[in-house]
Scaffold this motif. Structure first.
Motif, PDB file in Angstrom:
ATOM      1  N   VAL A  18     -16.056  25.933   2.035  1.00  0.00           N
ATOM      2  CA  VAL A  18     -15.996  24.591   1.443  1.00  0.00           C
ATOM      3  C   VAL A  18     -16.570  23.586   2.439  1.00  0.00           C
ATOM      4  CG1 VAL A  18     -14.514  22.785   0.531  1.00  0.00           C
ATOM      5  CG2 VAL A  18     -13.989  25.197   0.053  1.00  0.00           C
ATOM      6  N   MET A  19     -17.579  22.838   1.990  1.00  0.00           N
ATOM      7  CA  MET A  19     -18.235  21.854   2.843  1.00  0.00           C
ATOM      8  C   MET A  19     -18.181  20.491   2.171  1.00  0.00           C
ATOM      9  SD  MET A  19     -21.520  24.210   3.927  1.00  0.00           S
ATOM     10  CE  MET A  19     -21.885  23.345   5.426  1.00  0.00           C
ATOM     11  N   GLU A  20     -18.333  19.436   2.973  1.00  0.00           N
ATOM     12  CA  GLU A  20     -18.278  18.080   2.444  1.00  0.00           C
ATOM     13  C   GLU A  20     -19.671  17.468   2.387  1.00  0.00           C
ATOM     14  OE1 GLU A  20     -15.548  15.934   4.896  1.00  0.00           O
ATOM     15  OE2 GLU A  20     -13.840  16.429   3.604  1.00  0.00           O
ATOM     16  N   GLU A  21     -19.939  16.807   1.265  1.00  0.00           N
ATOM     17  CA  GLU A  21     -21.209  16.108   1.087  1.00  0.00           C
ATOM     18  C   GLU A  21     -20.941  14.711   0.534  1.00  0.00           C
ATOM     19  OE1 GLU A  21     -24.094  16.697   2.019  1.00  0.00           O
ATOM     20  OE2 GLU A  21     -24.402  18.859   2.210  1.00  0.00           O
ATOM     21  N   MET A  22     -21.950  13.869   0.581  1.00  0.00           N
ATOM     22  CA  MET A  22     -21.841  12.528   0.018  1.00  0.00           C
ATOM     23  C   MET A  22     -21.612  12.613  -1.485  1.00  0.00           C
ATOM     24  SD  MET A  22     -24.536   9.377   0.301  1.00  0.00           S
ATOM     25  CE  MET A  22     -25.791  10.075  -0.784  1.00  0.00           C
ATOM     26  N   ASP A  23     -20.712  11.788  -2.002  1.00  0.00           N
ATOM     27  CA  ASP A  23     -20.432  11.767  -3.436  1.00  0.00           C
ATOM     28  C   ASP A  23     -21.279  10.677  -4.088  1.00  0.00           C
ATOM     29  OD1 ASP A  23     -19.413  11.796  -6.005  1.00  0.00           O
ATOM     30  OD2 ASP A  23     -17.354  12.166  -5.340  1.00  0.00           O
ATOM     31  N   THR A  24     -22.474  11.064  -4.497  1.00  0.00           N
ATOM     32  CA  THR A  24     -23.426  10.110  -5.075  1.00  0.00           C
ATOM     33  C   THR A  24     -22.879   9.472  -6.340  1.00  0.00           C
ATOM     34  OG1 THR A  24     -25.256  11.415  -4.179  1.00  0.00           O
ATOM     35  CG2 THR A  24     -25.793   9.835  -5.910  1.00  0.00           C
ATOM     36  N   ASP A  25     -22.277  10.271  -7.207  1.00  0.00           N
ATOM     37  CA  ASP A  25     -21.734   9.737  -8.464  1.00  0.00           C
ATOM     38  C   ASP A  25     -20.620   8.733  -8.199  1.00  0.00           C
ATOM     39  OD1 ASP A  25     -23.467  11.226 -10.035  1.00  0.00           O
ATOM     40  OD2 ASP A  25     -22.113  12.942 -10.150  1.00  0.00           O
ATOM     41  N   ALA A  26     -19.775   9.015  -7.212  1.00  0.00           N
ATOM     42  CA  ALA A  26     -18.679   8.098  -6.890  1.00  0.00           C
ATOM     43  C   ALA A  26     -19.221   6.758  -6.385  1.00  0.00           C
ATOM     44  CB  ALA A  26     -17.760   8.724  -5.843  1.00  0.00           C
ATOM     45  N   ILE A  27     -20.299   6.803  -5.605  1.00  0.00           N
ATOM     46  CA  ILE A  27     -20.913   5.565  -5.101  1.00  0.00           C
ATOM     47  C   ILE A  27     -21.458   4.745  -6.265  1.00  0.00           C
ATOM     48  CG2 ILE A  27     -22.850   4.636  -3.762  1.00  0.00           C
ATOM     49  CD1 ILE A  27     -22.489   7.065  -1.882  1.00  0.00           C
ATOM     50  N   MET A  28     -22.150   5.417  -7.200  1.00  0.00           N
ATOM     51  CA  MET A  28     -22.719   4.691  -8.338  1.00  0.00           C
ATOM     52  C   MET A  28     -21.625   4.151  -9.259  1.00  0.00           C
ATOM     53  SD  MET A  28     -26.229   6.796  -9.222  1.00  0.00           S
ATOM     54  CE  MET A  28     -25.420   8.372  -9.575  1.00  0.00           C
ATOM     55  N   GLU A  29     -20.515   4.880  -9.367  1.00  0.00           N
ATOM     56  CA  GLU A  29     -19.394   4.397 -10.176  1.00  0.00           C
ATOM     57  C   GLU A  29     -18.720   3.205  -9.495  1.00  0.00           C
ATOM     58  OE1 GLU A  29     -15.158   6.050 -11.978  1.00  0.00           O
ATOM     59  OE2 GLU A  29     -16.687   7.482 -11.310  1.00  0.00           O
ATOM     60  N   ARG A  30     -18.600   3.267  -8.161  1.00  0.00           N
ATOM     61  CA  ARG A  30     -18.029   2.159  -7.379  1.00  0.00           C
ATOM     62  C   ARG A  30     -18.928   0.935  -7.454  1.00  0.00           C
ATOM     63  NH1 ARG A  30     -17.039  -1.629  -4.887  1.00  0.00           N
ATOM     64  NH2 ARG A  30     -15.770  -1.939  -3.000  1.00  0.00           N
ATOM     65  N   LYS A  31     -20.237   1.159  -7.488  1.00  0.00           N
ATOM     66  CA  LYS A  31     -21.294   0.136  -7.617  1.00  0.00           C
ATOM     67  C   LYS A  31     -21.081  -1.075  -6.690  1.00  0.00           C
ATOM     68  CE  LYS A  31     -24.378  -1.831 -11.093  1.00  0.00           C
ATOM     69  NZ  LYS A  31     -25.513  -1.003 -10.674  1.00  0.00           N
ATOM     70  N   PRO A  32     -21.108  -0.838  -5.391  1.00  0.00           N
ATOM     71  CA  PRO A  32     -21.022  -1.964  -4.448  1.00  0.00           C
ATOM     72  C   PRO A  32     -22.363  -2.690  -4.394  1.00  0.00           C
ATOM     73  CG  PRO A  32     -21.430   0.045  -3.245  1.00  0.00           C
ATOM     74  CD  PRO A  32     -21.283   0.442  -4.690  1.00  0.00           C
ATOM     75  N   ASN A  33     -22.399  -3.809  -3.724  1.00  0.00           N
ATOM     76  CA  ASN A  33     -23.671  -4.498  -3.537  1.00  0.00           C
ATOM     77  C   ASN A  33     -24.574  -3.691  -2.606  1.00  0.00           C
ATOM     78  OD1 ASN A  33     -25.335  -7.118  -3.715  1.00  0.00           O
ATOM     79  ND2 ASN A  33     -25.158  -6.813  -1.518  1.00  0.00           N
ATOM     80  N   THR A  34     -23.966  -3.146  -1.525  1.00  0.00           N
ATOM     81  CA  THR A  34     -24.723  -2.403  -0.515  1.00  0.00           C
ATOM     82  C   THR A  34     -23.910  -1.197  -0.051  1.00  0.00           C
ATOM     83  OG1 THR A  34     -25.770  -4.441   0.263  1.00  0.00           O
ATOM     84  CG2 THR A  34     -25.859  -2.545   1.744  1.00  0.00           C
ATOM     85  N   VAL A  35     -24.588  -0.079   0.186  1.00  0.00           N
ATOM     86  CA  VAL A  35     -23.928   1.125   0.684  1.00  0.00           C
ATOM     87  C   VAL A  35     -24.668   1.640   1.918  1.00  0.00           C
ATOM     88  CG1 VAL A  35     -25.240   2.611  -0.892  1.00  0.00           C
ATOM     89  CG2 VAL A  35     -23.105   3.452   0.096  1.00  0.00           C
ATOM     90  N   LEU A  36     -23.904   2.059   2.920  1.00  0.00           N
ATOM     91  CA  LEU A  36     -24.472   2.645   4.132  1.00  0.00           C
ATOM     92  C   LEU A  36     -24.534   4.157   3.965  1.00  0.00           C
ATOM     93  CD1 LEU A  36     -22.427   0.730   6.868  1.00  0.00           C
ATOM     94  CD2 LEU A  36     -24.452  -0.050   5.620  1.00  0.00           C
TER      95      LEU A  36
END
Length: 381
Positions: free
Chosen positions: A89-107
């Motif tokens: 089990v490995m960890e990766e960026m959750d792209t869908d979660a970022i788009m659902e969160r929809k911040p102004n800017t993401v690092l």
């Protein structure tokens, strides 16, 4: 119907709409690990957060560097997702979660990262593209050796084949590039101090990738690459605003030659100046079509080809043009290519030829008032 109205296709309208809705991309670029890209990105993000901007961390790779982790501050971190691959089990960026969160800017750290098989996209830059299309601004980091076009050059310099690369267009299309630069000696000191890798890896790193010669070469590549991007942006700005004046940003040398044997001296002078400035240089010949211009002989052609061969051997671009006025062709070419320095020899024309055709040097000086012109004596080695 309004005569100024221009009809566009539905596809063009959609493309224009998508471009307008697209988020902006800012990239922090460095020439090696440990120069401080992630640190600078987080530091800037905290300042923007204090000013009220909605900014979150989509993915951060601190490499367990305490000084980097301390820069997280009050920034919100979007949880990673777990991906199972080969029973691990490995960890990766959750792209869908970022788009659902929809911040102004993401690092999003480490733009060239390759995702674990099973993720929606193979590469992280593809995730970034998807996020940008949702109108979310992205701030990311990248080391210069991950650019696809530099892959062979980096291998020759360091002996290391970089497996993770991104298309150059990703950087070319970025809205903002920030170069994080420290001297190679300072970077080596950071490495020795344990700020980059664990202690057991330091000695090996100093003998391999982090050799002083490697770091100097990588640093120069990073600075040059960024300068080219800035130069292209400046050119677009000048065109957009109708600015015709030449701005001396990056040196470019043009050497004006002819079939005369003395042209070799001009080429060598151009090579020395270009080496001093570490800049692009071009060797140009113009074949005049004027009625009084002397016709090119077979001997002239052989001599000229020898000049071209020497120029290429010394690293110049060679351009052979045809035109009525040599001085005008040279001036126009210099303007088009943003030349900052011109090298030309004293006129070898006779008094009669000068009366009939004028002096190329004199006319060129009048046509290129904003360019530095070096007039080299014919007898000077």
């Amino acid at each position: 119907m309004d005569k100024n109205f221009i009809r566009i296709t539905p596809e063009e309208a959609l493309r224009k709409f998508e471009e307008e809705q697209r988020g902006s991309l800012k990239i922090y670029i460095g020439y090696a690990p440990g120069v401080g890209k992630t640190y600078a990105m987080l530091n800037d993000a905290n300042s923007r957060l204090k000013n009220g901007e909605e900014i979150v961390i989509g993915y951060l790779e601190s490499h367990q560097r305490k000084e980097t982790e301390n820069q997280i501050g009050k920034l919100e971190i979007v949880p990673r997702k777990s991906v199972e691959y080969n029973n691990v089990v490995m960890e990766e960026m959750d792209t869908d979660a970022i788009m659902e969160r929809k911040p102004n800017t993401v690092l999003i750290d480490e733009l060239a990262h390759t995702n674990v098989p099973g993720c929606k996209n193979k590469k992280r830059y593809e995730d970034v593209e998807e996020i940008l299309r949702q109108g979310i601004n992205v701030v990311s980091t990248l080391n210069i050796q991950h650019l696809e076009s530099l892959n062979d050059v980096i291998r020759q310099i360091t002996g290391v084949t970089v497996r993770e690369t991104i298309p150059d267009k990703m950087v070319e299309d970025a809205d903002e590039i920030v170069v994080i630069d420290i001297s190679p000696a300072a970077l080596q000191n950071r490495l020795k101090g344990g700020y980059v890798y664990e202690n057991e890896n330091i000695a090996r790193a100093l003998k391999n990738f982090f050799r002083l010669g490697n770091l100097n070469a990588l640093r120069e590549i990073a600075l040059r690459q960024t300068a080219e991007e800035v130069d292209e942006e400046l050119e677009e700005y000048r065109k957009k605003h109708g600015i015709k004046e030449h701005w001396h940003v990056i040196e470019r040398v043009m050497v004006c030659i002819s079939p005369s044997p003395t042209s070799k001296k001009l080429i060598r002078r151009g090579a020395r100046i270009a080496k001093r400035f570490k800049c692009e240089w071009i060797v140009v010949n113009v074949n005049s079509t004027r009625i009084f211009a002397p016709k090119m002989t077979e001997k002239d052609s052989v001599t000229l080809e020898g000049h071209f061969k020497l120029a290429r051997q010394l690293g110049a671009e060679v351009v052979n043009m045809t035109g009525k006025s040599i001085s005008r062709e040279l001036a126009q070419f210099a303007t088009q290519r943003y030349i900052t320095q011109i090298i030309i020899g004293h006129s070898t024309r006779t008094k009669i030829q000068t009366l009939l055709r004028g002096s190329t040097v004199t006319r060129l000086l009048k046509l290129t008032r904003d360019i530095e012109v070096h007039v080299i004596p014919n007898d000077l080695e």
